[in-house]
Design a protein around this motif. Structure first.
Motif, PDB file in Angstrom:
ATOM      1  N   ARG A 234      -7.159   5.942  -2.920  1.00  0.00           N
ATOM      2  CA  ARG A 234      -8.072   4.863  -2.555  1.00  0.00           C
ATOM      3  C   ARG A 234      -9.255   5.378  -1.729  1.00  0.00           C
ATOM      4  O   ARG A 234      -9.924   4.614  -1.031  1.00  0.00           O
ATOM      5  N   GLY A 235      -9.465   6.692  -1.815  1.00  0.00           N
ATOM      6  CA  GLY A 235     -10.639   7.302  -1.222  1.00  0.00           C
ATOM      7  C   GLY A 235     -10.560   7.596   0.261  1.00  0.00           C
ATOM      8  O   GLY A 235     -11.586   7.832   0.905  1.00  0.00           O
ATOM      9  N   VAL A 236      -9.352   7.612   0.839  1.00  0.00           N
ATOM     10  CA  VAL A 236      -9.201   7.879   2.270  1.00  0.00           C
ATOM     11  C   VAL A 236      -8.336   9.117   2.459  1.00  0.00           C
ATOM     12  O   VAL A 236      -7.206   9.186   1.959  1.00  0.00           O
ATOM     13  N   ASP A 237      -8.873  10.121   3.175  1.00  0.00           N
ATOM     14  CA  ASP A 237      -8.088  11.306   3.540  1.00  0.00           C
ATOM     15  C   ASP A 237      -7.398  11.015   4.859  1.00  0.00           C
ATOM     16  O   ASP A 237      -7.960  11.219   5.931  1.00  0.00           O
ATOM     17  N   ILE A 238      -6.175  10.519   4.768  1.00  0.00           N
ATOM     18  CA  ILE A 238      -5.484  10.043   5.958  1.00  0.00           C
ATOM     19  C   ILE A 238      -5.197  11.167   6.931  1.00  0.00           C
ATOM     20  O   ILE A 238      -5.105  10.968   8.146  1.00  0.00           O
ATOM     21  N   TRP A 239      -5.066  12.413   6.438  1.00  0.00           N
ATOM     22  CA  TRP A 239      -4.784  13.539   7.322  1.00  0.00           C
ATOM     23  C   TRP A 239      -5.997  13.940   8.140  1.00  0.00           C
ATOM     24  O   TRP A 239      -5.868  14.653   9.129  1.00  0.00           O
ATOM     25  N   SER A 240      -7.194  13.511   7.734  1.00  0.00           N
ATOM     26  CA  SER A 240      -8.384  13.820   8.524  1.00  0.00           C
ATOM     27  C   SER A 240      -8.668  12.744   9.563  1.00  0.00           C
ATOM     28  O   SER A 240      -9.531  12.922  10.426  1.00  0.00           O
ATOM     29  N   GLU A 241      -7.956  11.641   9.479  1.00  0.00           N
ATOM     30  CA  GLU A 241      -8.110  10.573  10.469  1.00  0.00           C
ATOM     31  C   GLU A 241      -7.443  10.995  11.782  1.00  0.00           C
ATOM     32  O   GLU A 241      -6.402  11.660  11.776  1.00  0.00           O
ATOM     33  N   ILE A 243      -5.160  10.877  15.179  1.00  0.00           N
ATOM     34  CA  ILE A 243      -3.788  10.403  15.295  1.00  0.00           C
ATOM     35  C   ILE A 243      -3.732   8.942  15.741  1.00  0.00           C
ATOM     36  O   ILE A 243      -2.763   8.231  15.474  1.00  0.00           O
ATOM     37  N   TRP A 244      -4.772   8.465  16.407  1.00  0.00           N
ATOM     38  CA  TRP A 244      -4.804   7.074  16.884  1.00  0.00           C
ATOM     39  C   TRP A 244      -5.541   6.148  15.913  1.00  0.00           C
ATOM     40  O   TRP A 244      -5.969   5.065  16.269  1.00  0.00           O
ATOM     41  N   THR A 245      -5.693   6.571  14.671  1.00  0.00           N
ATOM     42  CA  THR A 245      -6.432   5.794  13.685  1.00  0.00           C
ATOM     43  C   THR A 245      -5.851   4.393  13.504  1.00  0.00           C
ATOM     44  O   THR A 245      -4.639   4.186  13.633  1.00  0.00           O
ATOM     45  N   ASP A 246      -6.730   3.440  13.204  1.00  0.00           N
ATOM     46  CA  ASP A 246      -6.252   2.105  12.862  1.00  0.00           C
ATOM     47  C   ASP A 246      -6.383   1.849  11.359  1.00  0.00           C
ATOM     48  O   ASP A 246      -6.251   0.720  10.897  1.00  0.00           O
ATOM     49  N   VAL A 247      -6.644   2.931  10.594  1.00  0.00           N
ATOM     50  CA  VAL A 247      -6.730   2.805   9.135  1.00  0.00           C
ATOM     51  C   VAL A 247      -5.359   2.461   8.547  1.00  0.00           C
ATOM     52  O   VAL A 247      -5.245   1.717   7.579  1.00  0.00           O
ATOM     53  N   ILE A 248      -4.304   3.011   9.158  1.00  0.00           N
ATOM     54  CA  ILE A 248      -2.952   2.734   8.676  1.00  0.00           C
ATOM     55  C   ILE A 248      -2.527   1.345   9.140  1.00  0.00           C
ATOM     56  O   ILE A 248      -2.374   1.100  10.339  1.00  0.00           O
ATOM     57  N   ASP A 249      -2.356   0.452   8.191  1.00  0.00           N
ATOM     58  CA  ASP A 249      -1.905  -0.910   8.484  1.00  0.00           C
ATOM     59  C   ASP A 249      -0.422  -0.986   8.112  1.00  0.00           C
ATOM     60  O   ASP A 249      -0.061  -1.261   6.969  1.00  0.00           O
ATOM     61  N   TRP A 250       0.442  -0.697   9.083  1.00  0.00           N
ATOM     62  CA  TRP A 250       1.881  -0.627   8.855  1.00  0.00           C
ATOM     63  C   TRP A 250       2.558  -1.884   9.376  1.00  0.00           C
ATOM     64  O   TRP A 250       2.348  -2.295  10.512  1.00  0.00           O
ATOM     65  N   VAL A 251       3.368  -2.484   8.531  1.00  0.00           N
ATOM     66  CA  VAL A 251       4.087  -3.704   8.895  1.00  0.00           C
ATOM     67  C   VAL A 251       5.569  -3.507   8.604  1.00  0.00           C
ATOM     68  O   VAL A 251       5.941  -3.090   7.498  1.00  0.00           O
ATOM     69  N   VAL A 252       6.409  -3.794   9.593  1.00  0.00           N
ATOM     70  CA  VAL A 252       7.859  -3.758   9.396  1.00  0.00           C
ATOM     71  C   VAL A 252       8.297  -5.109   8.854  1.00  0.00           C
ATOM     72  O   VAL A 252       8.099  -6.142   9.496  1.00  0.00           O
ATOM     73  N   ASP A 253       8.886  -5.095   7.672  1.00  0.00           N
ATOM     74  CA  ASP A 253       9.330  -6.350   7.052  1.00  0.00           C
ATOM     75  C   ASP A 253      10.743  -6.732   7.457  1.00  0.00           C
ATOM     76  O   ASP A 253      11.058  -7.911   7.655  1.00  0.00           O
ATOM     77  N   ASP A 254      11.614  -5.716   7.594  1.00  0.00           N
ATOM     78  CA  ASP A 254      13.013  -6.015   7.910  1.00  0.00           C
ATOM     79  C   ASP A 254      13.700  -4.730   8.356  1.00  0.00           C
ATOM     80  O   ASP A 254      13.357  -3.632   7.897  1.00  0.00           O
ATOM     81  N   VAL A 255      14.675  -4.869   9.267  1.00  0.00           N
ATOM     82  CA  VAL A 255      15.494  -3.736   9.698  1.00  0.00           C
ATOM     83  C   VAL A 255      16.957  -4.117   9.534  1.00  0.00           C
ATOM     84  O   VAL A 255      17.449  -5.033  10.204  1.00  0.00           O
ATOM     85  N   GLU A 256      17.640  -3.464   8.604  1.00  0.00           N
ATOM     86  CA  GLU A 256      19.080  -3.662   8.451  1.00  0.00           C
ATOM     87  C   GLU A 256      19.797  -2.781   9.465  1.00  0.00           C
ATOM     88  O   GLU A 256      19.325  -1.698   9.807  1.00  0.00           O
ATOM     89  N   ARG A 257      20.968  -3.214   9.924  1.00  0.00           N
ATOM     90  CA  ARG A 257      21.641  -2.527  11.013  1.00  0.00           C
ATOM     91  C   ARG A 257      22.827  -1.669  10.589  1.00  0.00           C
ATOM     92  O   ARG A 257      23.194  -0.745  11.304  1.00  0.00           O
ATOM     93  N   ASP A 258      23.464  -1.938   9.474  1.00  0.00           N
ATOM     94  CA  ASP A 258      24.675  -1.188   9.143  1.00  0.00           C
ATOM     95  C   ASP A 258      24.778  -0.951   7.642  1.00  0.00           C
ATOM     96  O   ASP A 258      25.300  -1.810   6.915  1.00  0.00           O
ATOM     97  N   PRO A 259      24.293   0.174   7.143  1.00  0.00           N
ATOM     98  CA  PRO A 259      23.589   1.212   7.894  1.00  0.00           C
ATOM     99  C   PRO A 259      22.147   0.796   8.163  1.00  0.00           C
ATOM    100  O   PRO A 259      21.641  -0.141   7.540  1.00  0.00           O
ATOM    101  N   ILE A 260      21.500   1.497   9.092  1.00  0.00           N
ATOM    102  CA  ILE A 260      20.115   1.156   9.421  1.00  0.00           C
ATOM    103  C   ILE A 260      19.200   1.494   8.253  1.00  0.00           C
ATOM    104  O   ILE A 260      19.208   2.610   7.728  1.00  0.00           O
ATOM    105  N   ARG A 261      18.451   0.499   7.835  1.00  0.00           N
ATOM    106  CA  ARG A 261      17.442   0.675   6.793  1.00  0.00           C
ATOM    107  C   ARG A 261      16.180  -0.054   7.252  1.00  0.00           C
ATOM    108  O   ARG A 261      16.239  -1.223   7.633  1.00  0.00           O
ATOM    109  N   ILE A 262      15.073   0.641   7.230  1.00  0.00           N
ATOM    110  CA  ILE A 262      13.796   0.064   7.650  1.00  0.00           C
ATOM    111  C   ILE A 262      13.001  -0.261   6.398  1.00  0.00           C
ATOM    112  O   ILE A 262      12.681   0.635   5.605  1.00  0.00           O
TER     113      ILE A 262
END
Length: 292
Positions: A234-241, A243-262
């Motif tokens: 998508r035209g973004v070199d994420i490794w050149s961003e 470390i504090w970049t806000d380009v990464i839009d990460w959302v946690v949808d669910d965390v299972e506990r046994d076993p842990i799955r993110i």
């Protein structure tokens, strides 16, 4: 039975000033072309040792472990190189402080602009309005320039990027030991350091020297090849961003506990990279989904 700890013998060998001068002389004579090999007489001059018998004795104590003898003279072994690096790291240097410089990001707590600065041997990125610290990490004073405040962000990004890439991929950059990665759902560490608590923290710790790094999930995800590829397409070199970049839009949808799955997703321009991660942050599944 000899139950002496191996470290005892190491410190006995290195607890002599003459031997430290020999290691320093061999290290200081090295350059960008590699580590130097010095003749006996060259070491004697560089280490300022008048008595050749004294030099012979102490070289004998160092040889095999920290110094090796070759046809051309003497050079540092890998352990000797590590010892030389430790000597440099422990040498007293000037106290360096760098005035805050604004970075291109806003505080998630209050919306004010973030700043970077350097003090007490660490680079910081945080909010001067509310006091929240987003990034705090050790950086050698030699890597920053008080006359160039932006050198703090360059040095901080370079050091964290290097350590993250190594630590979260199984290898300690400081001692070469193996690392273990675990999920941390508590925010005790961040609160103790006055840092911004995150929903998910990932810790990589060295099983040998105990050095550790703690990062939020987005910072670790960026080290994974599928994430890099997702952004590259998508035209973004994420490794050149930074470390504090806000380009990464990460959302946690669910965390299972046994076993842990993110279960979570990264979003960019209407596309989503959905991922499933294990407790050790291993990528178990991935799928790209476009907005309907």
């Amino acid at each position: 039975m000899d139950d002496e700890h191996p470290s005892t013998r190491t410190f006995e060998v290195l607890s002599n000033e003459v031997r430290l001068r020999i290691i320093t002389a061999l290290g200081d004579a090295s350059g960008l072309d590699g580590y130097a090999t010095l003749a006996f007489s060259e070491i004697q001059r560089a280490a300022d040792i008048d008595d050749s018998g004294q030099l012979t004795y102490h070289l004998g104590k160092l040889c095999d472990k920290f110094v090796e003898e070759t046809d051309g003279g003497y050079k540092l072994t890998l352990a000797g190189i590590r010892a030389y690096q430790a000597i440099l790291a422990l040498q007293g240097g000037p106290t360096v402080e760098v005035d805050p410089v604004e970075v291109d990001r806003s505080c998630e707590e209050c919306g004010a602009g973030l700043f970077a600065w350097y003090t007490d041997g660490r680079g910081h990125i945080g909010c001067r309005a509310c006091g929240t610290i987003d990034v705090q990490y050790p950086v050698e004073a030699a890597l920053v320039d008080p006359e160039n405040p932006e050198s703090v962000t360059d040095a901080l990004d370079t050091r964290i990027r290097r350590d993250h890439n190594a630590m979260f991929h199984g290898s300690c950059p400081y001692c070469g030991g193996a690392t273990e990665t675990t999920l941390k759902t508590e925010s005790d560490y961040w609160e103790a350091a006055n840092m911004n608590p995150q929903e998910l923290l990932i810790q990589a710790a060295c099983t040998r020297c105990s050095w550790f790094v703690i990062a939020n999930a987005a910072a670790v995800l960026r080290t994974m090849e599928p994430v890099r590829a997702f952004y590259a397409e998508r035209g973004v070199d994420i490794w050149s961003e930074p470390i504090w970049t806000d380009v990464i839009d990460w959302v946690v949808d669910d965390v299972e506990r046994d076993p842990i799955r993110i279960h979570g997703h990264l979003a960019f321009d209407g596309d989503h990279l959905r991922v499933t991660l294990s407790e050790t942050f291993e990528l178990l599944d991935q799928q790209i989904v476009a907005d309907a």
